[in-house]
Write an enzyme that holds these catalytic residues in place. Structure first.
Site, short mmCIF file in Angstrom:
data_model
loop_
_atom_site.label_atom_id
_atom_site.label_comp_id
_atom_site.label_asym_id
_atom_site.label_seq_id
_atom_site.Cartn_x
_atom_site.Cartn_y
_atom_site.Cartn_z
N ASP A 17 0.90 -1.19 -0.06
CA ASP A 17 0.20 0.08 0.02
C ASP A 17 0.94 1.28 0.01
O ASP A 17 1.64 1.73 1.03
CB ASP A 17 -0.97 0.08 1.14
CG ASP A 17 -1.98 -1.04 1.20
OD1 ASP A 17 -1.64 -2.01 0.67
OD2 ASP A 17 -3.17 -0.85 1.74
N LYS A 24 -6.87 3.44 -3.35
CA LYS A 24 -7.48 3.59 -1.98
C LYS A 24 -7.64 5.00 -1.41
O LYS A 24 -6.86 5.75 -1.79
CB LYS A 24 -6.30 2.86 -1.20
CG LYS A 24 -6.57 2.91 0.63
CD LYS A 24 -5.23 2.08 1.03
CE LYS A 24 -5.37 2.08 2.49
NZ LYS A 24 -4.19 1.45 3.24
N LYS A 58 -10.33 0.32 -2.30
CA LYS A 58 -10.34 0.19 -0.96
C LYS A 58 -10.45 1.52 -0.18
O LYS A 58 -9.83 2.35 -0.07
CB LYS A 58 -8.86 -0.34 -0.61
CG LYS A 58 -8.61 -0.80 0.96
CD LYS A 58 -7.26 -1.05 1.01
CE LYS A 58 -6.69 -1.15 2.76
NZ LYS A 58 -5.51 -1.60 3.02
#
Length: 317
Positions: A154, A217, A253
């Protein structure tokens, strides 16, 4: 069984796909506000949607006082997120979370506990949460996390490049990160609460996907404003635009701010209505959360037993 999605190969930078984007913010907010009333999920249908949310959770600990023991407890919860007797009562043999997400130095501890479980380990990297480090150090952090065994990375984007509309520099950085990730999934954290406008969110989403991000995300969970439904709506529609241009499915996400079972239901309804059933699978939908699982398990317990369990009866991660 879910069919895995094809990985996003990225494209050359095509600013013409997003330069003219204009977003009606009040309309987006009205659309998001209407979601809770659009679908009434009760009884066994609600329970099924909540179990689906569990398998899409990236169970997360990103605290300065993280230890190997804390990570081990979190991983044990990821392997058995809902009590076995509750799952048995619902006819479910096995359920795990989508992944465990930790700092790079905690990856090896997570890998040890999760060995054989099939639960991937995600690691934040690239100077999380601010990303204010030289690029070579950010790339080195990705490589370190991978060396420790991370299956997913991430990364955080440089917010300043978005605010300056320096799309070519943002694209080049993200391409370098994507190359460093190799076979590991790359989730690009946009830190939407710091991007000022929904138009900036949409444009940053396009650049991240064009650079080869497997997921986009919303947030690090450390910003004053994290995942919101209007921001998520904007990002989902850019995922749809990108799919129409390229044929690639990119995951989503939301992270930060999802704390209740009702939140888990609302975001899943949004995914279904905007992108369809395929985006209710963990290969295209993850929820970044730490406290959300506790409320979901409490609701599942109520569904099975007819009463809410005391918090001390449900194991914490």
């Amino acid at each position: 069984m879910d069919k895995p999605s094809r990985r996003n190969a990225g494209t050359p930078l095509r600013t013409e796909w997003f330069e003219s984007i204009r977003i009606n913010t009040p309309a987006s907010e009205r659309r998001a506000a209407s979601l809770p009333a659009r679908r009434s999920l009760k009884k066994e249908w609600q329970a099924a949607w909540l179990l689906n949310a569990v398998r899409c959770i990236d169970l997360t600990t990103l605290s300065g006082d993280d230890t190997a023991d804390r990570v081990a407890r979190l991983c044990a919860k990821a392997r058995q997120p809902i009590e076995a007797d509750l799952l048995e009562a619902m006819g479910i043999d096995r359920l795990t979370t989508g992944a465990v997400c930790v700092y790079p130095t905690m990856v090896s501890a997570a890998k040890r506990v999760l060995e054989g479980s099939g639960v991937p380990v995600a690691s934040v990297a690239t100077g999380f949460p601010a990303g204010l480090m030289p690029l070579d150090l950010r790339l080195a952090e990705i490589r370190y996390a991978l060396d420790q065994g991370a299956d997913e990375i991430d990364i955080v984007i440089s917010r300043a490049l978005v605010l300056q509309a320096n799309w070519s520099a943002l694209y080049d950085e993200l391409c370098a990160m994507r190359e460093a990730c190799g076979p590991a999934l790359m989730k690009s954290i946009l830190a939407t609460g710091e991007l000022k406008t929904l138009e900036n969110v949409a444009k940053a989403s396009h650049v991240a996907m064009q650079a080869g991000s497997d997921f986009i995300k919303t947030s690090t969970g450390k910003e004053p404003v994290n995942a919101t439904l209007p921001v998520s709506l904007t990002m989902l529609r850019t995922i749809r635009d990108y799919r129409d241009h390229t044929g690639f499915d990119v995951g989503f996400k939301p992270a930060g701010g999802l704390r209740t079972a009702k939140d888990a239901l609302n975001w899943q309804v949004l995914m279904l209505e905007e992108l369809g059933r395929d985006w209710l699978r963990p290969d295209l939908f993850r929820i970044g959360a730490s406290s959300l699982l506790g409320d979901i398990e409490r609701q599942i317990s109520h569904h099975v037993t007819g009463r809410y369990a005391a918090s001390h009866r449900l194991a914490a991660g």
